[in-house]
Write a protein that holds these residues in place. Structure first.
Motif, PDB file in Angstrom:
ATOM      1  N   ALA A  12       0.812  -1.222   0.000  1.00 18.34           N
ATOM      2  CA  ALA A  12       0.000   0.000   0.000  1.00 18.34           C
ATOM      3  C   ALA A  12       0.843   1.269   0.000  1.00 18.34           C
ATOM      4  CB  ALA A  12      -0.929   0.010   1.216  1.00 18.34           C
ATOM      5  N   GLY A  13       2.149   1.130   0.139  1.00 21.67           N
ATOM      6  CA  GLY A  13       3.023   2.293   0.159  1.00 21.67           C
ATOM      7  C   GLY A  13       4.053   2.288  -0.946  1.00 21.67           C
ATOM      8  N   VAL A  14       4.950   1.332  -0.912  1.00 21.73           N
ATOM      9  CA  VAL A  14       6.075   1.305  -1.848  1.00 21.73           C
ATOM     10  C   VAL A  14       5.606   1.084  -3.282  1.00 21.73           C
ATOM     11  CG1 VAL A  14       8.189   0.102  -2.485  1.00 21.73           C
ATOM     12  CG2 VAL A  14       7.688   0.548  -0.067  1.00 21.73           C
ATOM     13  N   LEU A  15       4.785   0.064  -3.502  1.00 20.32           N
ATOM     14  CA  LEU A  15       4.378  -0.252  -4.872  1.00 20.32           C
ATOM     15  C   LEU A  15       3.539   0.851  -5.524  1.00 20.32           C
ATOM     16  CD1 LEU A  15       3.680  -4.090  -4.767  1.00 20.32           C
ATOM     17  CD2 LEU A  15       5.640  -2.875  -5.715  1.00 20.32           C
ATOM     18  N   PRO A  16       2.574   1.472  -4.821  1.00 21.34           N
ATOM     19  CA  PRO A  16       1.871   2.588  -5.452  1.00 21.34           C
ATOM     20  C   PRO A  16       2.799   3.744  -5.835  1.00 21.34           C
ATOM     21  CG  PRO A  16       0.607   1.780  -3.607  1.00 21.34           C
ATOM     22  CD  PRO A  16       1.928   1.085  -3.545  1.00 21.34           C
ATOM     23  N   VAL A  17       3.793   4.036  -4.998  1.00 24.87           N
ATOM     24  CA  VAL A  17       4.759   5.095  -5.335  1.00 24.87           C
ATOM     25  C   VAL A  17       5.538   4.690  -6.586  1.00 24.87           C
ATOM     26  CG1 VAL A  17       6.864   6.271  -4.584  1.00 24.87           C
ATOM     27  CG2 VAL A  17       4.936   6.001  -3.006  1.00 24.87           C
ATOM     28  N   LEU A  58       5.670   6.653 -10.213  1.00 29.69           N
ATOM     29  CA  LEU A  58       6.943   6.966 -10.870  1.00 29.69           C
ATOM     30  C   LEU A  58       6.999   6.359 -12.267  1.00 29.69           C
ATOM     31  CD1 LEU A  58       9.497   6.502  -7.940  1.00 29.69           C
ATOM     32  CD2 LEU A  58       8.781   8.649  -9.015  1.00 29.69           C
ATOM     33  N   GLY A  59       6.403   5.171 -12.400  1.00 30.29           N
ATOM     34  CA  GLY A  59       6.384   4.535 -13.708  1.00 30.29           C
ATOM     35  C   GLY A  59       5.620   5.344 -14.736  1.00 30.29           C
ATOM     36  N   VAL A  60       4.520   5.974 -14.295  1.00 34.64           N
ATOM     37  CA  VAL A  60       3.734   6.795 -15.212  1.00 34.64           C
ATOM     38  C   VAL A  60       4.530   8.004 -15.700  1.00 34.64           C
ATOM     39  CG1 VAL A  60       1.697   8.278 -15.398  1.00 34.64           C
ATOM     40  CG2 VAL A  60       1.524   6.041 -14.268  1.00 34.64           C
ATOM     41  N   TRP A  61       5.313   8.603 -14.791  1.00 33.81           N
ATOM     42  CA  TRP A  61       5.977   9.868 -15.109  1.00 33.81           C
ATOM     43  C   TRP A  61       7.443   9.722 -15.513  1.00 33.81           C
ATOM     44  CZ3 TRP A  61       2.895  13.816 -15.867  1.00 33.81           C
ATOM     45  CH2 TRP A  61       1.674  13.838 -15.220  1.00 33.81           C
ATOM     46  N   VAL A  62       8.062   8.608 -15.130  1.00 30.83           N
ATOM     47  CA  VAL A  62       9.502   8.486 -15.353  1.00 30.83           C
ATOM     48  C   VAL A  62       9.837   7.376 -16.347  1.00 30.83           C
ATOM     49  CG1 VAL A  62      11.731   8.087 -14.259  1.00 30.83           C
ATOM     50  CG2 VAL A  62       9.956   9.385 -13.040  1.00 30.83           C
ATOM     51  N   LEU A  75       4.131  -0.958 -15.504  1.00 30.34           N
ATOM     52  CA  LEU A  75       3.622  -2.267 -15.911  1.00 30.34           C
ATOM     53  C   LEU A  75       4.026  -3.356 -14.926  1.00 30.34           C
ATOM     54  CD1 LEU A  75       4.186  -2.253 -19.793  1.00 30.34           C
ATOM     55  CD2 LEU A  75       2.037  -1.947 -18.531  1.00 30.34           C
ATOM     56  N   LEU A  76       5.244  -3.261 -14.418  1.00 28.78           N
ATOM     57  CA  LEU A  76       5.704  -4.244 -13.431  1.00 28.78           C
ATOM     58  C   LEU A  76       4.840  -4.205 -12.177  1.00 28.78           C
ATOM     59  CD1 LEU A  76       7.734  -6.303 -12.337  1.00 28.78           C
ATOM     60  CD2 LEU A  76       9.170  -4.378 -11.604  1.00 28.78           C
ATOM     61  N   VAL A  77       4.521  -2.995 -11.715  1.00 30.26           N
ATOM     62  CA  VAL A  77       3.676  -2.867 -10.520  1.00 30.26           C
ATOM     63  C   VAL A  77       2.303  -3.466 -10.778  1.00 30.26           C
ATOM     64  CG1 VAL A  77       2.493  -1.217  -9.017  1.00 30.26           C
ATOM     65  CG2 VAL A  77       4.897  -0.869  -9.606  1.00 30.26           C
ATOM     66  N   TYR A 133       0.467  -6.697  -8.724  1.00 31.69           N
ATOM     67  CA  TYR A 133      -0.867  -6.690  -8.119  1.00 31.69           C
ATOM     68  C   TYR A 133      -1.738  -7.794  -8.727  1.00 31.69           C
ATOM     69  CZ  TYR A 133      -0.374  -2.399  -5.383  1.00 31.69           C
ATOM     70  OH  TYR A 133       0.002  -1.477  -4.449  1.00 31.69           O
ATOM     71  N   ALA A 134      -1.642  -7.969 -10.034  1.00 33.63           N
ATOM     72  CA  ALA A 134      -2.431  -9.010 -10.694  1.00 33.63           C
ATOM     73  C   ALA A 134      -2.037 -10.397 -10.200  1.00 33.63           C
ATOM     74  CB  ALA A 134      -2.254  -8.913 -12.205  1.00 33.63           C
ATOM     75  N   MET A 135      -0.744 -10.636 -10.081  1.00 32.44           N
ATOM     76  CA  MET A 135      -0.270 -11.925  -9.596  1.00 32.44           C
ATOM     77  C   MET A 135      -0.721 -12.175  -8.164  1.00 32.44           C
ATOM     78  SD  MET A 135       3.590 -11.790 -11.192  1.00 32.44           S
ATOM     79  CE  MET A 135       4.168 -13.155 -10.186  1.00 32.44           C
ATOM     80  N   SER A 136      -0.671 -11.147  -7.348  1.00 33.81           N
ATOM     81  CA  SER A 136      -1.108 -11.291  -5.962  1.00 33.81           C
ATOM     82  C   SER A 136      -2.595 -11.606  -5.893  1.00 33.81           C
ATOM     83  CB  SER A 136      -0.814 -10.007  -5.182  1.00 33.81           C
ATOM     84  OG  SER A 136      -1.318 -10.086  -3.866  1.00 33.81           O
ATOM     85  N   ALA A 137      -3.401 -10.900  -6.704  1.00 32.51           N
ATOM     86  CA  ALA A 137      -4.844 -11.130  -6.702  1.00 32.51           C
ATOM     87  C   ALA A 137      -5.176 -12.549  -7.147  1.00 32.51           C
ATOM     88  CB  ALA A 137      -5.532 -10.109  -7.601  1.00 32.51           C
TER      89      ALA A 137
END
Length: 323
Positions: A240-245, A249-253, A259-261, A265-269
């Motif tokens: 809930a903290g590290v991965l959303p950040v 960053l992936g969107v902007w950097v 995509l990895l993030v 989440y998909a794998m965890s679900a």
């Protein structure tokens, strides 16, 4: 079974008609029953008196907590309390067979400060939230069990460690169990049904507040006892903290990071969905439960943050009610 083997402390707040059933079971089998009420607005106090319980109404000038209620109930038993005291939450009806076997267990295990069995959720199929709660009750058995609010305690052991920390709004049972073990006692969970529990969770909002309360407890336990709830805290921080950040960053950097993030989440679900199905849920409810378990990490992190913010401000924690 005679009525001389244990006393009972029942706590409640606006438990409704169910309280009458809880008290009937307690007063039938316990030597004495203390009912502690935390500012109910229904007829809980009248029900308790009608059932023959001695009633303690908590002073509203101090914050209500389950820990404080149990402590004041224990104190109301006085010095002539029984060797064993059963603490009972107002939404848990004790199994008759458990009352006998729990007493026998403590008599045969002098190093045990307490013993509890399993809460059995009365309506696990009524909602996916009820089902998730029923899974919480599947505690690991053995002499180092985690906490639960309903349990049979050895009065001397409970008194030795000073009872519960009255200011804790959640996980006060886990914290007590930690201190008992540090004092040399065992805290036992046995693989036996102990009580029929009725969580009555049928909507997202109360369930989410319950998860916030859990997060608060993770943070407070970690602050009080080194290593306590470490993995629960770590999972909340990561998911809930590290991965959303990282996702932002992936969107902007660097878009592959985003995509990895998403893939994580998909794998965890999917993993959680399969686990829920292996525990008996059909595919669609299992998918919902898996999604809720992912969302729970955000509630946990929020609850952890509220604890640390309150501690920094040196303000008293307010009880997080979810019913």
């Amino acid at each position: 079974m005679g009525k001389t083997q244990f006393d009972a402390v029942v706590i409640g707040r606006n438990e409704g008609d169910r309280l009458a059933r809880v008290l009937e079971r307690a007063t039938t089998h316990a030597r004495r029953v203390i009912y502690v009420d935390s500012g109910s607005h229904d007829d809980s106090v009248a029900q308790a008196r009608a059932a023959g319980a001695n009633v303690v109404e908590l002073d509203p000038a101090r914050p209500f907590t389950a820990a404080r209620a149990r402590n004041e109930g224990f104190a109301a038993l006085g010095p002539d309390r029984a060797e064993f005291v059963h603490f009972i939450d107002g939404d848990s009806i004790i199994d008759v067979d458990w009352l006998q076997s729990g007493n026998v267990f403590l008599q045969q295990n002098p190093n045990a400060a307490l013993v509890h069995g399993y809460n059995v959720e009365e309506a696990p199929d009524a909602s996916v939230y009820n089902w998730l709660t029923s899974q919480e009750w599947q505690k690991q058995t053995g002499p180092d069990a985690s906490g639960i609010g309903t349990f049979l305690a050895r009065s001397a052991a409970f008194a030795q460690v000073g009872g519960f920390r009255a200011d804790m709004i959640a996980a006060e049972d886990d914290e007590l169990f930690f201190r008992l073990r540090k004092a040399g006692w065992q805290t036992w969970c046995v693989s036996e049904a102990m009580a029929a529990h009725d969580v009555r969770l049928h909507a997202f909002s109360p369930w989410f507040r319950r998860m916030i309360r859990a997060g608060h407890s993770f943070a407070e336990l970690g602050a009080l006892h080194e290593g306590a709830a470490r993995m629960s805290r770590l999972r909340a921080v990561v998911w809930a903290g590290v991965l959303p950040v990282m996702g932002v960053l992936g969107v902007w950097v660097w878009w592959p990071l985003g995509l990895l993030v998403m893939a994580l989440y998909a794998m965890s679900a999917v993993r959680l969905w399969r686990r829920c199905m292996s525990q008996g849920l059909p595919s669609r409810p299992a998918a919902k439960a898996a999604g809720l378990l992912v969302i729970a990490k955000f509630a946990h992190l929020y609850g952890m943050a509220t604890y640390w913010i309150g501690r920094f401000r040196r303000s008293d924690a307010k009880i997080i009610e979810y019913k």
